[in-house]
Scaffold this motif. Structure first.
Motif, PDB file in Angstrom:
ATOM      1  N   ARG A  68       0.871  -1.217   0.179  1.00  0.00           N
ATOM      2  CA  ARG A  68      -0.019  -0.121  -0.067  1.00  0.00           C
ATOM      3  C   ARG A  68       1.051   1.299  -0.030  1.00  0.00           C
ATOM      4  O   ARG A  68       1.674   1.504   0.775  1.00  0.00           O
ATOM      5  N   LYS A  69       0.627   1.989  -0.885  1.00  0.00           N
ATOM      6  CA  LYS A  69       1.428   3.453  -0.922  1.00  0.00           C
ATOM      7  C   LYS A  69       0.605   4.246  -0.115  1.00  0.00           C
ATOM      8  O   LYS A  69      -0.543   4.307  -0.160  1.00  0.00           O
ATOM      9  N   ASN A  70       1.458   5.059   0.597  1.00  0.00           N
ATOM     10  CA  ASN A  70       0.893   6.296   1.283  1.00  0.00           C
ATOM     11  C   ASN A  70      -0.090   5.818   2.399  1.00  0.00           C
ATOM     12  O   ASN A  70      -1.052   6.330   2.617  1.00  0.00           O
ATOM     13  N   ALA A  71       0.477   4.751   2.982  1.00  0.00           N
ATOM     14  CA  ALA A  71      -0.237   4.185   4.064  1.00  0.00           C
ATOM     15  C   ALA A  71       0.163   5.025   5.299  1.00  0.00           C
ATOM     16  O   ALA A  71       0.977   5.446   5.503  1.00  0.00           O
ATOM     17  N   ARG A  72      -0.916   4.926   6.266  1.00  0.00           N
ATOM     18  CA  ARG A  72      -0.676   5.750   7.444  1.00  0.00           C
ATOM     19  C   ARG A  72      -0.037   4.754   8.499  1.00  0.00           C
ATOM     20  O   ARG A  72      -0.387   3.741   8.552  1.00  0.00           O
ATOM     21  N   VAL A  73       0.886   5.277   9.019  1.00  0.00           N
ATOM     22  CA  VAL A  73       1.514   4.466  10.033  1.00  0.00           C
ATOM     23  C   VAL A  73       1.059   4.406  11.454  1.00  0.00           C
ATOM     24  O   VAL A  73       0.774   5.793  11.773  1.00  0.00           O
ATOM     25  N   PRO A  74       0.668   3.487  11.865  1.00  0.00           N
ATOM     26  CA  PRO A  74      -0.017   3.519  13.343  1.00  0.00           C
ATOM     27  C   PRO A  74       0.724   4.190  14.189  1.00  0.00           C
ATOM     28  O   PRO A  74       2.020   4.125  14.371  1.00  0.00           O
ATOM     29  N   VAL A  75       0.051   4.639  15.541  1.00  0.00           N
ATOM     30  CA  VAL A  75       0.798   5.216  16.477  1.00  0.00           C
ATOM     31  C   VAL A  75       1.493   4.105  17.343  1.00  0.00           C
ATOM     32  O   VAL A  75       0.731   3.183  17.751  1.00  0.00           O
ATOM     33  N   LEU A  76       2.784   4.183  17.466  1.00  0.00           N
ATOM     34  CA  LEU A  76       3.466   2.953  18.294  1.00  0.00           C
ATOM     35  C   LEU A  76       3.513   3.269  19.873  1.00  0.00           C
ATOM     36  O   LEU A  76       3.669   2.335  20.391  1.00  0.00           O
ATOM     37  N   GLU A  77       3.372   4.377  20.137  1.00  0.00           N
ATOM     38  CA  GLU A  77       3.556   4.649  21.601  1.00  0.00           C
ATOM     39  C   GLU A  77       2.247   5.198  22.412  1.00  0.00           C
ATOM     40  O   GLU A  77       1.763   5.798  21.720  1.00  0.00           O
ATOM     41  N   ALA A  78       2.033   4.873  23.682  1.00  0.00           N
ATOM     42  CA  ALA A  78       0.853   4.924  24.233  1.00  0.00           C
ATOM     43  C   ALA A  78       1.224   6.357  24.998  1.00  0.00           C
ATOM     44  O   ALA A  78       2.304   6.353  25.744  1.00  0.00           O
ATOM     45  N   SER A  79       0.364   7.237  24.969  1.00  0.00           N
ATOM     46  CA  SER A  79       0.502   8.438  25.868  1.00  0.00           C
ATOM     47  C   SER A  79      -0.256   8.288  26.892  1.00  0.00           C
ATOM     48  O   SER A  79      -1.166   7.230  27.147  1.00  0.00           O
ATOM     49  N   GLU A  80      -0.047   9.591  27.962  1.00  0.00           N
ATOM     50  CA  GLU A  80      -0.945   9.283  29.258  1.00  0.00           C
ATOM     51  C   GLU A  80      -2.524   9.534  28.886  1.00  0.00           C
ATOM     52  O   GLU A  80      -3.244   8.654  29.769  1.00  0.00           O
ATOM     53  N   GLU A  81      -2.883  10.212  27.936  1.00  0.00           N
ATOM     54  CA  GLU A  81      -4.172  10.452  27.852  1.00  0.00           C
ATOM     55  C   GLU A  81      -4.774   9.048  27.253  1.00  0.00           C
ATOM     56  O   GLU A  81      -5.828   8.755  27.428  1.00  0.00           O
ATOM     57  N   SER A  82      -4.057   8.595  26.281  1.00  0.00           N
ATOM     58  CA  SER A  82      -4.636   7.154  25.755  1.00  0.00           C
ATOM     59  C   SER A  82      -4.687   5.869  26.789  1.00  0.00           C
ATOM     60  O   SER A  82      -5.779   5.199  26.836  1.00  0.00           O
ATOM     61  N   LEU A  83      -4.005   6.090  27.996  1.00  0.00           N
ATOM     62  CA  LEU A  83      -4.039   5.072  28.998  1.00  0.00           C
ATOM     63  C   LEU A  83      -4.860   5.512  29.828  1.00  0.00           C
ATOM     64  O   LEU A  83      -5.440   4.316  30.418  1.00  0.00           O
ATOM     65  N   ARG A  84      -5.316   6.578  30.134  1.00  0.00           N
ATOM     66  CA  ARG A  84      -6.540   7.023  31.109  1.00  0.00           C
ATOM     67  C   ARG A  84      -7.561   6.454  30.476  1.00  0.00           C
ATOM     68  O   ARG A  84      -8.868   6.205  31.445  1.00  0.00           O
ATOM     69  N   LYS A  85      -7.807   6.111  29.151  1.00  0.00           N
ATOM     70  CA  LYS A  85      -9.120   5.660  28.932  1.00  0.00           C
ATOM     71  C   LYS A  85      -9.400   4.252  29.073  1.00  0.00           C
ATOM     72  O   LYS A  85     -10.496   3.739  29.425  1.00  0.00           O
ATOM     73  N   TYR A  86      -8.485   3.452  29.380  1.00  0.00           N
ATOM     74  CA  TYR A  86      -8.458   2.110  29.915  1.00  0.00           C
ATOM     75  C   TYR A  86      -8.135   1.912  31.527  1.00  0.00           C
ATOM     76  O   TYR A  86      -8.149   0.693  31.968  1.00  0.00           O
ATOM     77  N   ALA A  87      -8.292   2.999  32.263  1.00  0.00           N
ATOM     78  CA  ALA A  87      -8.106   3.044  33.849  1.00  0.00           C
ATOM     79  C   ALA A  87      -9.241   2.255  34.325  1.00  0.00           C
ATOM     80  O   ALA A  87     -10.643   2.402  33.708  1.00  0.00           O
ATOM     81  N   PRO A  88      -9.332   1.459  35.217  1.00  0.00           N
ATOM     82  CA  PRO A  88     -10.375   0.863  35.882  1.00  0.00           C
ATOM     83  C   PRO A  88     -11.329   1.970  36.529  1.00  0.00           C
ATOM     84  O   PRO A  88     -10.777   3.091  37.067  1.00  0.00           O
ATOM     85  N   ALA A  89     -12.644   1.770  36.304  1.00  0.00           N
ATOM     86  CA  ALA A  89     -13.648   2.553  36.666  1.00  0.00           C
ATOM     87  C   ALA A  89     -13.634   2.897  38.411  1.00  0.00           C
ATOM     88  O   ALA A  89     -13.537   3.932  38.863  1.00  0.00           O
ATOM     89  N   ASN A  90     -13.496   1.874  38.968  1.00  0.00           N
ATOM     90  CA  ASN A  90     -13.334   1.734  40.687  1.00  0.00           C
ATOM     91  C   ASN A  90     -11.873   1.354  40.975  1.00  0.00           C
ATOM     92  O   ASN A  90     -11.458   0.127  40.961  1.00  0.00           O
TER      93      ASN A  90
END
Length: 183
Positions: A136-158
């Motif tokens: 695939r030409k001009n394919a978008r490279v995925p984000v390889l590192e997790a940021s603090e914001e993206s990790l907060r989405k998966y924090a346990p609710a309680n």
């Protein structure tokens, strides 16, 4: 039996004539090259060694012990009894339709502490991933590192409550023997 003997010379003569006609015909040669260019065999991708990124090489510092270097780079591909103070990290990849890639990084130790490292210019993780997808030409490279914001989405609710009562035992520093002692 006589019928078999009479057929053999005719069959041999027919095969010789067909072979002579096919080998002398230049259009047959051109046709065979065309078929060979259209039908290509599958070639297995060959990946050997440890991929070392620019980020990993930048994390190395003189004075690190062997375990710290192994934690960053992984197990070396080549360790030698004759060169105990040298680890070689070699990475090669061969893929169909792409130039083969080969990179080498050598880490030198003095005793148990890393002295220096040298080798090829290493690509970053994003650059390496971009070279892998040649379909695939001009394919978008995925984000390889997790940021603090993206990790907060998966924090346990309680969040778990602090455990009161007996504390957990400290980790073992000595382990039982694997085999029973001989008597």
């Amino acid at each position: 039996m006589p019928a078999f003997i009479s057929r053999t010379p005719r069959l041999a003569l027919a095969l010789v004539c067909a072979g002579a006609a096919a080998s002398g015909c230049s259009s047959f040669d051109r046709m065979s090259y065309g078929v060979a260019n259209v039908v290509t065999p599958y070639r297995v991708e060959i990946v050997q060694g440890n991929f070392v990124s620019k980020e990993q090489a930048a994390a190395l510092r003189p004075g690190m012990n062997r375990q710290q270097v192994r934690d960053i780079l992984g197990t070396p591909l080549v360790t030698s009894v004759f060169h105990a103070n040298r680890w070689d990290y070699v990475f090669t990849i061969k893929r169909q339709g792409v130039e083969p890639q080969a990179r080498k990084l050598t880490v030198y130790f003095k005793g148990d502490a890393m002295d220096r490292f040298e080798g090829d210019e290493m690509p970053s993780e994003a650059e390496f991933v971009a070279t892998l997808d040649n379909k695939r030409k001009n394919a978008r490279v995925p984000v390889l590192e997790a940021s603090e914001e993206s990790l907060r989405k998966y924090a346990p609710a309680n969040p778990p409550a602090a455990v009161s009562g007996p504390q957990a035992a400290p980790p073992l520093t000595a382990y039982p023997p694997l085999e029973a002692p001989t008597r």
